[in-house]
Design an enzyme around this catalytic site. Structure first.
Site, short mmCIF file in Angstrom:
data_model
loop_
_atom_site.label_atom_id
_atom_site.label_comp_id
_atom_site.label_asym_id
_atom_site.label_seq_id
_atom_site.Cartn_x
_atom_site.Cartn_y
_atom_site.Cartn_z
N ARG A 96 0.83 -1.21 0.12
CA ARG A 96 -0.02 0.23 -0.25
C ARG A 96 0.88 1.31 0.28
O ARG A 96 0.86 2.18 -0.78
CB ARG A 96 -0.64 -0.33 1.34
N GLU A 99 2.15 1.75 -3.28
CA GLU A 99 1.10 2.04 -3.82
C GLU A 99 1.01 3.82 -3.97
O GLU A 99 0.71 4.43 -5.07
CB GLU A 99 -0.32 1.37 -3.98
N SER A 122 14.66 14.74 3.16
CA SER A 122 15.55 13.80 4.23
C SER A 122 14.54 12.59 4.98
O SER A 122 13.98 13.07 5.44
CB SER A 122 16.83 14.71 5.17
#
Length: 156
Positions: A96, A99, A122
């Site tokens: 996920r 995604e 960072s």
């Protein structure tokens, strides 16, 4: 003296031992983290092989998990980071996030550059927080805060 790993294998093996001890002792990562002086996210990442722990924190978690001196020392070594070998993750939870970056990565990049200029956020000077909150429509929501220092690109 600070030591560095050249392979993920030792820390991966230690992470397996840590998860087994955590399960056997029925501890949460929050309970293991208590007394380290670190965030639960940082300590969890370290226990899973992604960060070195300071000596004091390594002693605290080693005592809670009944880890030997060698394991305690290994927790203090700089690991070979990166926990997703072979490209696209297959674990549904990790996927996920992959995604999310696939869908929103270019948006994040565009908005960061628009607001800050050319540079990066960072992952070294970084904080992570996860909170469970009630969803007004029922169930729960995960509020995930990624807090990284902006580092501008420097021409040379």
């Amino acid at each position: 003296m600070t030591q560095s790993q050249h392979s993920q294998s030792p820390r991966e093996a230690l992470a397996e031992r840590i998860v087994e001890a955590k399960t056997r002792k029925n501890l949460t990562f929050e309970q293991i983290n208590e007394g380290t002086g670190l965030s639960v996210a940082f300590t969890t990442a370290a226990l899973l092989g992604q960060h070195p722990l300071p000596a004091d924190a390594a002693r605290v978690v080693a005592a809670k998990l009944d880890l030997d001196d060698d394991a305690q020392r290994l927790l203090q070594t700089i690991p070979v980071r990166g926990s997703i070998p072979g490209g696209v993750p297959t674990d549904p939870t990790i996927y996920r996030f992959y995604e999310i970056v696939q869908v929103y990565g270019s948006t994040l990049k565009a908005l960061i550059h628009e607001q800050f200029g050319d540079g990066i956020v960072s992952a070294i000077n970084f904080k992570l927080d996860i909170k469970k909150v009630d969803d007004p429509e029922g169930g729960s929501r995960a509020v995930i805060t990624l807090d990284g220092k902006y580092l501008p690109t420097k021409p040379f």
